[in-house]
Design a protein around this motif. Structure first.
Motif, PDB file in Angstrom:
ATOM      1  N   VAL A  52       0.954  -1.238  -0.003  1.00 57.78           N
ATOM      2  CA  VAL A  52      -0.157   0.072   0.055  1.00 57.78           C
ATOM      3  C   VAL A  52       0.788   1.134  -0.031  1.00 57.78           C
ATOM      4  N   PRO A  53       0.228   2.303  -0.362  1.00 57.81           N
ATOM      5  CA  PRO A  53       0.916   3.568  -0.064  1.00 57.81           C
ATOM      6  C   PRO A  53       1.352   3.827   1.155  1.00 57.81           C
ATOM      7  N   VAL A  54       2.235   4.901   1.389  1.00 55.92           N
ATOM      8  CA  VAL A  54       2.690   5.238   2.701  1.00 55.92           C
ATOM      9  C   VAL A  54       1.262   5.907   3.639  1.00 55.92           C
ATOM     10  N   GLY A  55       1.297   5.709   4.752  1.00 55.93           N
ATOM     11  CA  GLY A  55       0.333   6.345   5.627  1.00 55.93           C
ATOM     12  C   GLY A  55      -0.838   5.323   5.963  1.00 55.93           C
ATOM     13  N   SER A  56      -0.698   3.969   5.932  1.00 54.25           N
ATOM     14  CA  SER A  56      -1.475   3.214   6.358  1.00 54.25           C
ATOM     15  C   SER A  56      -1.932   3.414   7.783  1.00 54.25           C
ATOM     16  N   GLU A  66       1.898  -8.535   7.413  1.00 58.54           N
ATOM     17  CA  GLU A  66       2.938  -7.542   7.153  1.00 58.54           C
ATOM     18  C   GLU A  66       2.403  -6.474   6.241  1.00 58.54           C
ATOM     19  N   THR A  67       2.761  -5.215   6.553  1.00 55.83           N
ATOM     20  CA  THR A  67       2.273  -3.939   5.800  1.00 55.83           C
ATOM     21  C   THR A  67       3.600  -3.505   4.972  1.00 55.83           C
ATOM     22  N   ILE A  68       3.773  -3.606   3.901  1.00 58.97           N
ATOM     23  CA  ILE A  68       4.603  -2.995   3.018  1.00 58.97           C
ATOM     24  C   ILE A  68       4.250  -1.536   2.316  1.00 58.97           C
ATOM     25  N   GLU A  69       4.460  -0.443   3.003  1.00 60.12           N
ATOM     26  CA  GLU A  69       4.286   0.650   2.436  1.00 60.12           C
ATOM     27  C   GLU A  69       5.234   1.424   1.482  1.00 60.12           C
ATOM     28  N   VAL A  70       4.765   1.569   0.410  1.00 56.37           N
ATOM     29  CA  VAL A  70       5.522   2.049  -0.743  1.00 56.37           C
ATOM     30  C   VAL A  70       5.494   3.655  -0.754  1.00 56.37           C
ATOM     31  N   PRO A  71       6.588   4.269  -0.643  1.00 59.11           N
ATOM     32  CA  PRO A  71       6.818   5.745  -0.631  1.00 59.11           C
ATOM     33  C   PRO A  71       6.516   6.404  -1.995  1.00 59.11           C
ATOM     34  N   ARG A  72       6.042   7.650  -1.890  1.00 62.99           N
ATOM     35  CA  ARG A  72       5.893   8.447  -3.223  1.00 62.99           C
ATOM     36  C   ARG A  72       7.001   9.242  -3.358  1.00 62.99           C
ATOM     37  N   ASN A  73       8.096   8.625  -4.448  1.00 62.98           N
ATOM     38  CA  ASN A  73       9.303   9.337  -4.779  1.00 62.98           C
ATOM     39  C   ASN A  73       9.108   9.408  -6.203  1.00 62.98           C
ATOM     40  N   GLY A  74       9.331  10.671  -6.617  1.00 66.34           N
ATOM     41  CA  GLY A  74       9.064  11.001  -8.014  1.00 66.34           C
ATOM     42  C   GLY A  74       7.688  10.961  -8.522  1.00 66.34           C
ATOM     43  N   SER A  75       7.704  10.687  -9.802  1.00 64.97           N
ATOM     44  CA  SER A  75       6.499  10.748 -10.654  1.00 64.97           C
ATOM     45  C   SER A  75       5.426   9.502 -10.105  1.00 64.97           C
ATOM     46  N   ARG A  76       4.270   9.731 -10.817  1.00 66.54           N
ATOM     47  CA  ARG A  76       3.395   8.748 -10.599  1.00 66.54           C
ATOM     48  C   ARG A  76       3.806   7.593 -11.530  1.00 66.54           C
ATOM     49  N   LEU A  77       4.350   7.536 -12.564  1.00 67.33           N
ATOM     50  CA  LEU A  77       5.116   6.672 -13.305  1.00 67.33           C
ATOM     51  C   LEU A  77       5.890   5.721 -12.630  1.00 67.33           C
ATOM     52  N   THR A  78       6.963   6.483 -11.910  1.00 67.76           N
ATOM     53  CA  THR A  78       7.983   5.805 -11.006  1.00 67.76           C
ATOM     54  C   THR A  78       7.256   5.127  -9.831  1.00 67.76           C
TER      55      THR A  78
END
Length: 190
Positions: A52-56, A66-78
């Motif tokens: 999930v995105p960061v901030g769950s 397990e909760t794996i948070e994917v940080p927003r780094n760069g563009s939406r494409l990235t």
């Protein structure tokens, strides 16, 4: 004598929108729906690996193995590329039984690629609305996204009809209605 117990089912639950938990200040039906899904699986003995995105919120994460948070780094494409590879890597590491992913218009073009990378692991696609319903030019994207799902879960018969119109008969035959419900435990007095 030792009982022969099966190992729990293992699934990935993914919300591929970088601001999912930040929308509406973290309050809303979309979050309640996500919490209800993971708590229901947890109550039925399923091991949930959330990608999930960061901030769950803690109320969401407490039900997950397990909760794996994917940080927003760069563009939406990235970010889309990061979440795609995190789902695939998590699926391979934990030998999951299926991937359950919420349809998001911004991630829809990535679903066919995710399907290919998962190999034989089923991809269950939850659809609450389609991009086509707001942007008719998105029809080819939605059609391919729907075809990527091994099965499609939606919230109403009306939405199932929309899915048939966009995805065709073969997708319609793999589409199931699971209406939203309320977890009464959230309203009981403590």
């Amino acid at each position: 004598m030792q009982e022969n117990q099966e190992a729990p089912h293992r699934i990935i639950y993914s919300l591929p929108h970088p601001s999912f938990f930040a929308q509406l200040d973290g309050i809303g039906g979309h979050i309640s729906h996500a919490v209800g899904g993971v708590s229901g699986w947890h109550d039925n003995g399923v091991d949930i690996y959330a990608v999930v995105p960061v901030g769950s919120p803690q109320v969401f994460s407490k039900w997950c193995k397990e909760t794996i948070e994917v940080p927003r780094n760069g563009s939406r494409l990235t970010w889309n590329n990061s979440i795609l590879h995190t789902v695939v890597n998590t699926a391979n590491i934990h030998k999951v039984d299926l991937v359950y992913i919420r349809y998001v218009g911004g991630f829809a073009p990535w679903l066919p690629r995710l399907r290919r990378l998962l190999g034989s692991i089923p991809l269950i696609l939850e659809v609450n609305s389609l991009l086509t319903q707001r942007t008719p030019l998105a029809y080819p994207i939605d059609r391919q996204a729907l075809k990527a799902g091994s099965d499609v879960i939606t919230v109403s018969d009306e939405q199932r009809s929309t899915i048939k119109r966009v995805g065709g008969e073969s997708v319609f035959d793999r589409t199931y209605v699971m209406q939203n419900a309320v977890d009464h435990r959230r309203f009981e007095d403590s």
